[in-house]
Enzyme design. Structure first.
Site, mmCIF file in Angstrom:
data_model
loop_
_atom_site.group_PDB
_atom_site.id
_atom_site.type_symbol
_atom_site.label_atom_id
_atom_site.label_comp_id
_atom_site.label_asym_id
_atom_site.label_seq_id
_atom_site.Cartn_x
_atom_site.Cartn_y
_atom_site.Cartn_z
ATOM 1 N N ASP A 71 48.015 45.528 64.779
ATOM 2 C CA ASP A 71 46.874 44.786 64.747
ATOM 3 C C ASP A 71 47.422 43.211 64.300
ATOM 4 O OD1 ASP A 71 45.203 46.817 65.679
ATOM 5 O OD2 ASP A 71 44.734 47.159 63.443
ATOM 6 N N TYR A 72 46.555 42.537 64.746
ATOM 7 C CA TYR A 72 46.873 40.969 64.422
ATOM 8 C C TYR A 72 46.976 40.683 63.142
ATOM 9 C CZ TYR A 72 46.150 35.886 64.658
ATOM 10 O OH TYR A 72 46.230 34.396 64.453
#
Length: 247
Positions: free
Chosen positions: A106-107
């Protein structure tokens, strides 16, 4: 000469165009040509000098490469982003091969991310049936008790997904700050897997890092660093995914 022959779908997958399963469908659907002739037989074998086209595009035969990146937070696990955000391949700018991430982080999650141009290797590691350990360390807000943490192993329903972990280990509890640091091992990593599970329990994740992937660790690496996997590491990761007979 016979030893140099390989199955057509394997060669396509190793080129990074698609997975072996999708390559098989392309062959059956008549989308693949070998030496300018359409091939639909899955048992077809090809030599290194054969000319292969997939959907009218000539297959460029690159030597397979394998890299490990310590992905920083705030980076997209992709090779491009339409919003102009930083992507993982920005950190591997001197790599000439067309590499892509194996899975994603994830970011806002940091840690180990593997990149390759070997589609078969990528598909092997991503397939949940092989159960390669992915170890995360999460800092969470709040202090769940053992009964709540046990639910992580039994599984928590989130939307259409039943999210599970393999095991957990409490690393630190700070009752003054009301936080906990916990190590979580997954086999299958669905979208925002750890964050969704903890949010469902009422303990949001404030920081998350993937510290181990199979036998690979972040030892001697800093965020943004990358290195090639050694041939030994590639071999062991294949074995770990295929039959787990790793000593």
């Amino acid at each position: 000469m016979t030893n140099a022959l390989e199955r057509l779908q394997k060669v396509i997958a190793q080129s990074g165009v698609t997975s072996r399963r999708k390559a098989e469908k392309l062959i059956v659907d008549g989308k693949v040509k070998v030496n300018h002739k359409t091939v639909t037989e899955l048992g077809t074998k090809v030599a290194p000098h054969d000319d292969i086209e997939v959907n009218g595009v000539r297959l460029e035969k690159e030597a397979p490469v394998y890299y490990m990146l310590y992905k920083p937070r705030g980076v997209i696990s992709s090779i491009q982003d339409d919003k102009g955000r930083k992507v993982v391949t920005d950190y591997l700018g001197d790599i000439s091969e067309r590499i892509y991430p194996i899975g994603r982080l994830d970011y806002d999650t940091s840690g180990i991310l593997l990149l390759t141009n070997d589609g078969e290797f990528a598909n092997l590691l991503m397939h949940p049936r092989y159960g390669v350990d992915k170890v995360y360390v999460a800092k969470i807000k709040g202090i769940p008790d053992k009964r709540e943490l046990h639910r992580l192993r039994k599984g928590i329903r989130s939307g259409d997904d039943l999210l599970k972990i393999v095991r957990y280990k409490i690393l630190e509890t700070d009752r003054h700050k009301n936080t906990m640091i916990i190590e979580i091992t997954l086999h299958e990593g669905k979208n925002r897997h750890v964050r969704r599970m903890m949010e469902a329990l009422g303990y949001p994740v404030s920081k998350l890092k993937r510290e181990k992937y199979g036998l690979l660790t972040l030892q001697h690496m800093q965020p943004g660093d990358y290195r090639p996997l050694t041939p030994h590491e590639v071999k062991k990761m294949r074995l770990l995914a295929s039959d787990k007979n790793v000593e």
